[in-house]
Structure formats: C-alpha cells, structure tokens
Design an enzyme around this catalytic site. Structure first.
Site, PDB file in Angstrom:
ATOM      1  N   ASP A 252      53.699  60.245  80.514  1.00  0.00           N
ATOM      2  CA  ASP A 252      52.909  61.158  79.431  1.00  0.00           C
ATOM      3  C   ASP A 252      53.466  62.394  79.039  1.00  0.00           C
ATOM      4  O   ASP A 252      53.203  63.285  78.297  1.00  0.00           O
ATOM      5  CB  ASP A 252      51.488  61.696  80.210  1.00  0.00           C
ATOM      6  CG  ASP A 252      50.563  60.375  80.238  1.00  0.00           C
ATOM      7  OD1 ASP A 252      50.432  59.702  79.334  1.00  0.00           O
ATOM      8  OD2 ASP A 252      49.985  60.305  81.351  1.00  0.00           O
TER       9      ASP A 252
ATOM     10  N   ASP B 290      49.120  53.337  74.531  1.00  0.00           N
ATOM     11  CA  ASP B 290      49.252  54.701  74.312  1.00  0.00           C
ATOM     12  C   ASP B 290      50.942  55.282  74.315  1.00  0.00           C
ATOM     13  O   ASP B 290      50.912  56.304  73.774  1.00  0.00           O
ATOM     14  CB  ASP B 290      48.356  55.418  75.497  1.00  0.00           C
ATOM     15  CG  ASP B 290      47.140  54.865  75.948  1.00  0.00           C
ATOM     16  OD1 ASP B 290      47.193  53.416  75.949  1.00  0.00           O
ATOM     17  OD2 ASP B 290      46.314  55.586  76.528  1.00  0.00           O
TER      18      ASP B 290
HETATM   19  N1  GLY Z   1      46.134  58.075  77.302  1.00  0.00           N
HETATM   20  C1  GLY Z   1      44.899  57.870  77.621  1.00  0.00           C
HETATM   21  C2  GLY Z   1      43.852  57.636  76.694  1.00  0.00           C
HETATM   22  O1  GLY Z   1      43.853  57.399  75.911  1.00  0.00           O
HETATM   23  O2  GLY Z   1      42.659  57.863  77.662  1.00  0.00           O
END
Ligand code: GLY
Length: 396
Positions: free
Chosen positions: A116, A176
């Site tokens: 992240d 993601d």
């Molecule tokens: N990246 C985590 C979400 O979109 O919940």
C-alpha cells in the site's frame, strides 16, 4: 423565409444556446458549492485530529469516529484531500494542515511488509510535490518506491500485495495493487532508473492477462505459484463471491489502466480501460444514478448498500479516460460522470457541516463480508471525489 419566421427561429436558437449554458454553469456551480462545503468540513476534521499525534481519520460508524495511525492503507487520503482543497482555493489554513498530515505519513516510506506504499505516499507526498514543488518530498517518494520494489519477485513478475494467509495464498496480488504503480512510474521518471518502470509494466501486463474475465470484470485476489509464476487461485476477499464483480475493485482496474495509458501510451491499456468502462456503464445492476452497489453481483440487490467510494474512483477515472477517446464515447462517459457528481453533491450523499464525523460523503462500503464500514464515510471516497471535482473543474 419571412421576417416573422426568421425572428422565431432566432429566438429558438438563442433559447437553445442559453439552455446549454445554464446546464454547463449549473454543473460548475454544483462543483463550486461542493468544494466550499468540502473545505469547511475538512477543516473541522483537520482540527479534530491536529493534536492527536500520528492519527488520521478513518471512518464514522455507529455515531463514533474511528481513526488510524499511518500504517493503515488509507493514511495518505486525508492529506491528499487537503492538497486538492488547497489546489482549488489556496486557503493558507488548508495548506498548513495539508503539510502537517502529509508529514505524519512519512515513516511509511520504509514500508516493505505490504503493497500500500503507493496509496499512502503518492496521494499525500505525490500531490504535495505536484502542487508545491517541495524538494524534500522527492526523497520520501523515491525511498517509498524503493521499499515497494522490494516486494517484486522477478520470477513471478508482480509486486506481492499481502503476506498473510500463506496457508492458502502462495503469492497474492489484488486488483487494488494497480494503483501503486503510479508511484513506480514517477520514480522511474524522476530517478531515470528504468527498473522501476520495468516492474510497473510487468505487473500491469501480467494483471491484464490473469486478473480479468472474458467480460472484463476482475477478480479481487489472484494468487500465483511462486515457482512457475502461474495463478493457482482466483478468489475474493471483500466481494460477494470469488466469481463476482466487487465494485471498488472494478473501479481500481478502470483507474489503473487509464493512468497506465496516460503514462505509457500503450494502446493495450487504453483498450482495457475502455472495456472495463463499458462493462460498468452497461451493467444491468448499475443504478440509474451510477453509484454502484458494493458488489455488482451482491445477492441482496436492491436491498443492500451502495459504495460511494466505487463511484468516486470510477468518476475520476472516467474524466481522465474521456481525454483519450472519440467524441461519442467522451460524451457517454461525461454523461455518467455528470450523474455521479450531481448525485454525490446532493443532500443524499453530501453530509451537512459538522455531521457524518466531519467526512464529506456518506454511504460507502469498506468490507461488506467482514461487516466493516458498511454504509459509512471513508477517506478514499472523499479523496477521489475531490480529485474528480478537480479534474472536472479543469475541463469545464
Ligand atoms: N484497497 C483496499 C480496498 O479497496 O478496500
């Protein structure tokens, strides 16, 4: 044509032109009002956490604020929102808070235990650098990109998303993760070290092949065999089912391939983004206001929650994608965005000042299967909303 007829035709023409202008002006005024409200609301939020060292807003559930430290994947969104607000109105108080909350994220430049880093640093330091040119922010972004690069395994060809659940997933990559590649592409440009770009392109290309179904919907989690680099599992984590289309994931994919095209001019990414947009816009379960339910295949539709964050990510992506397509498609995308923005800016989605835990938007869904943040405000819904407003305002 006689004089009277010419006169009536002229009046008709003027009425048509004026109606067009009124509509354009009114979207402009919707945007301006939305920004005004968002600035006031976000200043309340900024003051609330000012003296809570290292803390960030996270959500507002059951009438209570929830917060996080910088380790939570969302820590960059609130500072990022403040940057967009500052960019819009140049309010010095907003700038002060944008810097303060951005600095709180700095320690994440050393994050190597999850993917992240891009979300955290590019939304905060990335926007700060873009808007102010602050030299110091470059080192933070470059260090963050190096940390993220440690999660790339050349044998697999992707950046690993998570380290947990190793009994099931050998090498999990979630859709993601496409969002983190923008930091890598920035690092390649800045440092002239092509290895960052190679990582980003390899990740984007392998995701293109393995993360999507024939209808251009995407899986949430694809786990790869560490030895062969071939997927051994395709599952969900936050969606309704392994073969469902989790709404925010679809928006991440759309956003990802749109900016990947902007940065590389590789036509395959543009085609992918257009296919994803087509899948979403024409989906039978897409509501008329284009604010998706939390999963396009949620069995409870229509008696379930929407996800405003999926709508804001989608809107922001469509605005950018509309720059790269023909006039007909552009019109179609912008009609969708128009609906989304007007809906989000209405009382149905925009909170009154001081309500909703000082978040801008209501009605997002974080993780439905975990009963977490359901019909709640979320920092990323607000962030991509402000980004969409910014992008739209620049194009009007
Ligand atoms: N990246 C985590 C979400 O979109 O919940």
């Amino acid at each position: 044509m006689n004089k009277k007829k010419t006169h009536i035709s002229l009046l008709f023409l003027i009425a048509l032109i004026t109606a067009g202008q009124v509509k354009a002006q009114s979207l402009k005024s919707v945007i301006n009002k939305a920004f005004e409200n968002a600035e006031q609301q976000s200043l309340l939020m900024a003051k609330k956490y000012e003296n809570q060292q290292g803390r960030f807003p996270r959500s507002f559930e059951g009438g209570k604020d929830t917060s996080s430290d910088s380790r939570w994947w969302c820590s960059g969104f609130f500072p990022g929102s403040l940057w967009y607000l500052y960019e819009n109105n140049k309010n010095e108080e907003v700038l002060k808070y944008a810097k303060l909350y951005t600095d709180r994220v700095e320690r994440e430049k050393y994050t190597t235990d999850n993917h992240d880093v891009g979300f955290m640093l590019y939304c905060s330091f990335g926007n700060g650098l873009r808007i102010t040119g602050e030299e110091r922010y470059k080192e933070v972004l470059l260090t963050g990109a190096k940390s993220l690069a440690t999660r790339y395994d050349a044998n697999v060809g992707l950046i690993r998303s998570w380290d947990h659940n190793t009994a099931v997933w050998q090498y999990p990559v979630i859709i993601d993760n496409l969002m983190n590649l923008e930091l890598m592409l920035w690092a390649a440009n800045y440092s002239k070290d092509e290895s960052f770009k190679k990582i980003a392109i390899s990740h984007a290309d392998k995701s293109l092949v393995h993360h999507f179904r024939p209808d251009y919907s995407s899986y949430h989690v694809v786990s790869y065999d560490k030895k062969t680099g071939v997927p051994h599992k395709k599952q969900t984590h936050q969606g309704a089912a392994d073969d469902s289309a989790w709404s925010r994931g679809q928006s991440w994919g759309l956003y990802g391939y749109t900016y990947l095209y902007r940065e590389t001019k590789d036509k395959r990414y543009l085609e992918q983004a257009k296919h994803i947009a087509n899948f979403l816009i024409n989906h039978p379960q897409m509501p008329k206001d284009f604010i998706p339910y939390w999963d396009y295949n949620a069995p409870q539709i229509p008696n379930t929650t929407r996800d405003a964050s999926a709508a804001t990510v989608m809107a922001s992506a469509l605005i950018e994608l509309s720059d790269f397509v023909d006039a007909k498609l552009k019109k179609k995308y912008m009609q969708v965005v128009d609906k989304q923005i007007r809906t989000l800016a209405s009382d149905e989605y925009t909170a009154k000042l001081g309500e909703n835990g000082d978040f801008i938007l209501k009605h997002s869904t974080g993780a439905f299967p975990f009963k977490s943040e359901i019909d709640a405000p979320l920092t990323y819904a607000d962030y991509y909303y402000l980004e969409a407003l910014t992008r739209l305002k620049k194009r009007l």
